[in-house]
Design an enzyme around this catalytic site. Structure first.
Site, short mmCIF file in Angstrom:
data_model
loop_
_atom_site.label_atom_id
_atom_site.label_comp_id
_atom_site.label_asym_id
_atom_site.label_seq_id
_atom_site.Cartn_x
_atom_site.Cartn_y
_atom_site.Cartn_z
CG ASP A 101 -6.91 -7.57 4.51
OD1 ASP A 101 -6.64 -6.92 3.47
OD2 ASP A 101 -7.29 -7.01 5.56
CD GLU A 129 -7.61 -4.09 7.45
OE1 GLU A 129 -7.66 -3.71 6.27
OE2 GLU A 129 -6.63 -3.87 8.17
CB ALA A 140 0.10 -7.71 5.53
CE LYS A 161 -4.84 -6.63 7.71
NZ LYS A 161 -4.81 -6.01 6.37
N GLY A 171 -4.35 1.83 6.05
CA GLY A 171 -5.60 2.44 5.58
C GLY A 171 -6.59 2.71 6.70
CB THR A 220 -3.23 -7.21 -2.38
OG1 THR A 220 -2.10 -6.34 -2.34
CG2 THR A 220 -2.79 -8.55 -2.92
CE LYS A 271 2.81 -4.20 0.55
NZ LYS A 271 1.42 -4.48 0.55
N GLY A 306 -7.65 -2.74 0.53
CA GLY A 306 -6.37 -2.37 -0.09
C GLY A 306 -6.32 -2.86 -1.53
C1 5RP Z 1 -5.32 -1.86 5.11
C2 5RP Z 1 -4.29 -2.92 5.06
C3 5RP Z 1 -3.85 -3.37 3.69
O1 5RP Z 1 -4.11 -4.73 3.58
C4 5RP Z 1 -2.39 -3.09 3.53
O2 5RP Z 1 -2.19 -1.69 3.64
C5 5RP Z 1 -1.87 -3.57 2.16
O3 5RP Z 1 -2.39 -2.81 1.13
P1 5RP Z 1 -2.03 -3.08 -0.39
O4 5RP Z 1 -2.62 -4.40 -0.74
O5 5RP Z 1 -2.70 -1.94 -1.14
O6 5RP Z 1 -0.54 -3.06 -0.54
O7 5RP Z 1 -3.83 -3.43 6.04
O8 5RP Z 1 -5.65 -1.57 6.44
#
Ligand code: 5RP
Length: 230
Positions: free
Chosen positions: A86, A108, A88, A99, A102, A33, A126, A31
Protein backbone atom coordinates in the site's frame (compact mmCIF):
# COMPACT_ATOMS: atom_id res chain seq x y z
CA UNK A 1 5.39 -8.54 -21.44
CA UNK A 2 6.67 -6.01 -18.86
CA UNK A 3 5.74 -2.35 -19.23
CA UNK A 4 7.76 0.85 -19.13
CA UNK A 5 6.64 2.93 -16.09
CA UNK A 6 5.25 6.38 -16.84
CA UNK A 7 6.14 7.83 -13.42
CA UNK A 8 7.76 7.00 -10.06
CA UNK A 9 4.54 5.73 -8.50
CA UNK A 10 4.15 3.18 -11.27
CA UNK A 11 7.86 2.28 -11.15
CA UNK A 12 7.76 1.46 -7.43
CA UNK A 13 4.46 -0.42 -7.74
CA UNK A 14 5.88 -2.63 -10.50
CA UNK A 15 8.98 -3.24 -8.37
CA UNK A 16 6.84 -4.27 -5.37
CA UNK A 17 4.83 -6.70 -7.50
CA UNK A 18 8.02 -8.73 -7.99
CA UNK A 19 7.66 -9.83 -4.35
CA UNK A 20 4.41 -11.64 -5.15
CA UNK A 21 4.92 -15.39 -5.61
CA UNK A 22 2.59 -18.15 -6.79
CA UNK A 23 -0.11 -19.09 -4.30
CA UNK A 24 0.19 -15.96 -2.18
CA UNK A 25 -2.71 -14.19 -0.49
CA UNK A 26 -2.05 -10.51 -1.15
CA UNK A 27 -3.59 -7.39 0.39
CA UNK A 28 -4.34 -4.57 -2.04
CA UNK A 29 -3.93 -0.99 -0.86
CA UNK A 30 -5.88 2.11 -1.83
CA UNK A 31 -4.74 5.15 -3.78
CA UNK A 32 -2.95 5.97 -7.01
CA UNK A 33 0.25 4.04 -6.20
CA UNK A 34 -1.71 1.01 -5.01
CA UNK A 35 -3.74 1.18 -8.23
CA UNK A 36 -0.57 0.71 -10.26
CA UNK A 37 0.26 -2.32 -8.09
CA UNK A 38 -3.19 -3.83 -8.76
CA UNK A 39 -2.69 -3.31 -12.50
CA UNK A 40 0.74 -4.98 -12.43
CA UNK A 41 -0.59 -7.92 -10.43
CA UNK A 42 -3.36 -8.41 -12.99
CA UNK A 43 -0.80 -8.19 -15.79
CA UNK A 44 1.39 -10.84 -14.18
CA UNK A 45 -1.64 -13.08 -13.67
CA UNK A 46 -2.47 -12.80 -17.38
CA UNK A 47 1.03 -12.81 -18.93
CA UNK A 48 2.93 -14.99 -16.46
CA UNK A 49 0.05 -17.21 -15.22
CA UNK A 50 0.75 -16.01 -11.67
CA UNK A 51 -1.68 -17.65 -9.24
CA UNK A 52 -2.77 -15.16 -6.62
CA UNK A 53 -5.70 -14.44 -4.32
CA UNK A 54 -6.30 -10.90 -3.07
CA UNK A 55 -8.07 -8.98 -0.31
CA UNK A 56 -8.89 -5.32 -0.93
CA UNK A 57 -8.54 -2.50 1.60
CA UNK A 58 -11.45 -0.55 0.12
CA UNK A 59 -14.46 -0.88 -2.15
CA UNK A 60 -12.72 1.13 -4.85
CA UNK A 61 -9.73 -1.24 -4.87
CA UNK A 62 -12.01 -4.27 -4.81
CA UNK A 63 -13.93 -3.00 -7.85
CA UNK A 64 -10.71 -2.24 -9.71
CA UNK A 65 -9.15 -5.63 -8.90
CA UNK A 66 -12.28 -7.54 -9.91
CA UNK A 67 -12.62 -5.56 -13.14
CA UNK A 68 -9.07 -6.65 -14.03
CA UNK A 69 -9.87 -10.31 -13.34
CA UNK A 70 -8.21 -10.74 -9.93
CA UNK A 71 -9.82 -13.08 -7.41
CA UNK A 72 -10.86 -10.99 -4.38
CA UNK A 73 -11.96 -12.63 -1.13
CA UNK A 74 -13.27 -11.08 2.10
CA UNK A 75 -11.11 -10.37 5.15
CA UNK A 76 -13.65 -12.31 7.24
CA UNK A 77 -12.42 -15.50 5.53
CA UNK A 78 -8.83 -15.31 6.80
CA UNK A 79 -6.76 -14.46 9.88
CA UNK A 80 -3.43 -13.84 8.14
CA UNK A 81 -2.20 -12.77 4.71
CA UNK A 82 1.19 -13.23 3.03
CA UNK A 83 1.86 -9.73 1.77
CA UNK A 84 0.23 -6.30 1.89
CA UNK A 85 1.30 -3.53 -0.49
CA UNK A 86 0.00 0.00 0.00
CA UNK A 87 0.96 3.66 -0.34
CA UNK A 88 1.24 6.27 2.41
CA UNK A 89 0.82 10.01 2.86
CA UNK A 90 3.89 10.42 5.07
CA UNK A 91 6.82 8.13 5.96
CA UNK A 92 9.30 8.89 8.76
CA UNK A 93 12.89 7.57 9.07
CA UNK A 94 11.72 4.87 11.55
CA UNK A 95 9.04 3.77 9.02
CA UNK A 96 6.09 5.15 10.92
CA UNK A 97 3.38 6.04 8.40
CA UNK A 98 0.54 8.49 8.11
CA UNK A 99 -2.29 7.03 6.04
CA UNK A 100 -5.97 7.48 5.50
CA UNK A 101 -6.32 10.66 3.48
CA UNK A 102 -8.79 8.56 1.50
CA UNK A 103 -10.62 7.56 4.73
CA UNK A 104 -10.25 3.80 4.19
CA UNK A 105 -7.85 3.38 7.07
CA UNK A 106 -9.77 0.82 9.18
CA UNK A 107 -9.34 -1.99 6.65
CA UNK A 108 -5.89 -0.69 5.71
CA UNK A 109 -4.63 -1.09 9.28
CA UNK A 110 -6.27 -4.51 9.67
CA UNK A 111 -4.45 -5.71 6.55
CA UNK A 112 -1.14 -4.14 7.64
CA UNK A 113 -1.38 -6.00 10.97
CA UNK A 114 -2.56 -9.28 9.40
CA UNK A 115 0.27 -9.33 6.84
CA UNK A 116 3.43 -11.40 7.27
CA UNK A 117 5.08 -8.62 5.25
CA UNK A 118 3.84 -5.06 4.74
CA UNK A 119 5.56 -3.20 1.89
CA UNK A 120 4.98 0.54 1.55
CA UNK A 121 5.30 1.97 -1.93
CA UNK A 122 5.81 5.69 -2.51
CA UNK A 123 7.68 8.34 -4.38
CA UNK A 124 10.23 10.50 -2.58
CA UNK A 125 7.72 13.27 -1.86
CA UNK A 126 6.25 11.17 0.97
CA UNK A 127 9.41 11.17 3.12
CA UNK A 128 9.18 13.42 6.20
CA UNK A 129 11.05 13.79 9.48
CA UNK A 130 7.88 13.69 11.59
CA UNK A 131 4.30 12.51 11.21
CA UNK A 132 2.00 15.51 10.79
CA UNK A 133 4.47 17.53 8.69
CA UNK A 134 2.14 17.90 5.69
CA UNK A 135 -1.20 16.60 6.94
CA UNK A 136 -3.29 16.48 10.08
CA UNK A 137 -3.85 13.02 11.57
CA UNK A 138 -7.12 11.47 10.39
CA UNK A 139 -8.96 9.94 13.34
CA UNK A 140 -12.11 7.92 12.69
CA UNK A 141 -14.62 8.28 15.52
CA UNK A 142 -17.97 6.69 16.27
CA UNK A 143 -20.60 9.26 15.18
CA UNK A 144 -22.27 9.31 18.62
CA UNK A 145 -18.90 9.81 20.34
CA UNK A 146 -17.31 12.49 18.18
CA UNK A 147 -17.71 15.32 20.70
CA UNK A 148 -16.41 13.27 23.63
CA UNK A 149 -13.50 11.94 21.58
CA UNK A 150 -12.63 15.42 20.29
CA UNK A 151 -12.70 16.77 23.85
CA UNK A 152 -10.35 14.00 25.08
CA UNK A 153 -7.95 14.64 22.22
CA UNK A 154 -8.06 18.40 22.86
CA UNK A 155 -7.15 17.79 26.50
CA UNK A 156 -4.04 16.03 25.16
CA UNK A 157 -3.20 19.13 23.10
CA UNK A 158 -4.89 18.19 19.82
CA UNK A 159 -6.38 20.86 17.58
CA UNK A 160 -8.73 20.07 14.73
CA UNK A 161 -12.21 19.70 13.32
CA UNK A 162 -14.54 17.17 11.76
CA UNK A 163 -13.70 16.64 8.10
CA UNK A 164 -16.26 18.06 5.69
CA UNK A 165 -17.28 16.44 2.43
CA UNK A 166 -15.82 17.66 -0.86
CA UNK A 167 -18.79 19.97 -1.55
CA UNK A 168 -18.45 21.42 1.99
CA UNK A 169 -22.16 20.96 2.59
CA UNK A 170 -21.93 17.93 4.86
CA UNK A 171 -19.56 15.71 6.80
CA UNK A 172 -17.21 13.08 5.47
CA UNK A 173 -18.31 9.56 6.40
CA UNK A 174 -15.58 6.94 6.12
CA UNK A 175 -15.96 3.57 4.37
CA UNK A 176 -16.45 2.15 7.84
CA UNK A 177 -19.29 4.58 8.69
CA UNK A 178 -17.24 6.74 11.04
CA UNK A 179 -16.86 10.51 11.17
CA UNK A 180 -13.30 11.77 10.63
CA UNK A 181 -11.51 14.22 12.94
CA UNK A 182 -8.43 15.79 11.35
CA UNK A 183 -6.23 16.70 14.33
CA UNK A 184 -2.78 18.26 14.72
CA UNK A 185 -0.65 17.75 17.84
CA UNK A 186 2.39 19.37 19.36
CA UNK A 187 5.48 18.40 17.37
CA UNK A 188 7.34 17.46 20.57
CA UNK A 189 5.10 14.40 21.14
CA UNK A 190 6.75 11.28 19.74
CA UNK A 191 4.95 9.09 17.19
CA UNK A 192 4.96 6.22 19.68
CA UNK A 193 3.31 8.33 22.39
CA UNK A 194 0.79 9.82 19.96
CA UNK A 195 -0.11 6.38 18.67
CA UNK A 196 -0.76 5.12 22.21
CA UNK A 197 -2.63 8.26 23.19
CA UNK A 198 -5.08 8.08 20.28
CA UNK A 199 -5.43 4.28 20.64
CA UNK A 200 -6.49 4.84 24.26
CA UNK A 201 -9.14 7.46 23.50
CA UNK A 202 -12.69 6.10 23.93
CA UNK A 203 -14.86 6.59 20.84
CA UNK A 204 -11.91 6.35 18.46
CA UNK A 205 -12.45 3.57 15.91
CA UNK A 206 -9.05 3.85 14.21
CA UNK A 207 -6.52 6.47 13.17
CA UNK A 208 -3.95 7.16 10.48
CA UNK A 209 -0.69 6.60 12.38
CA UNK A 210 0.74 3.19 11.41
CA UNK A 211 3.36 2.57 14.07
CA UNK A 212 5.61 -0.51 14.05
CA UNK A 213 3.71 -2.23 11.25
CA UNK A 214 5.94 -1.65 8.22
CA UNK A 215 8.34 -4.37 7.00
CA UNK A 216 9.92 -2.22 4.30
CA UNK A 217 9.48 1.01 2.42
CA UNK A 218 10.21 1.10 -1.31
CA UNK A 219 10.94 4.63 -2.44
CA UNK A 220 11.12 5.75 -6.07
CA UNK A 221 13.06 8.75 -7.30
CA UNK A 222 13.50 9.40 -11.01
CA UNK A 223 12.92 5.75 -11.81
CA UNK A 224 15.44 4.46 -9.25
CA UNK A 225 14.03 2.33 -6.40
CA UNK A 226 15.54 2.37 -2.94
CA UNK A 227 14.52 -0.40 -0.51
CA UNK A 228 14.66 0.20 3.25
CA UNK A 229 13.99 -2.91 5.35
CA UNK A 230 13.29 -2.98 9.07
C1 5RP B 1 -5.37 5.90 1.46
C2 5RP B 1 -3.90 5.94 1.68
C3 5RP B 1 -3.04 6.06 0.45
O1 5RP B 1 -2.19 4.96 0.41
C4 5RP B 1 -2.26 7.33 0.53
O2 5RP B 1 -3.17 8.42 0.55
C5 5RP B 1 -1.31 7.49 -0.69
O3 5RP B 1 -2.03 7.70 -1.86
P1 5RP B 1 -1.32 7.88 -3.26
O4 5RP B 1 -0.68 6.58 -3.60
O5 5RP B 1 -2.46 8.21 -4.21
O6 5RP B 1 -0.33 9.00 -3.15
O7 5RP B 1 -3.41 5.86 2.76
O8 5RP B 1 -6.04 5.76 2.68
Amino acid sequence: MSIEPINDKQAVAIHAAKYVKNGMLVGLGTGSTANYFIEELARRQKDERLKVTTIASSNVSMIKAQSLGLNVIALAQVAEIDLYVDGADEITPDMTLLKGRGYDLVLEKLLAKAAKQFLVVADKSKLVERIGTNYAIPIEVMPMAWKAAKHSLEEAGGVGELRQNVAKDGLTVSSHGSLVLDMAFDKSISEQTLNALINNTPGVVEHGIFYGLTSAVLIAENGHIEERWR
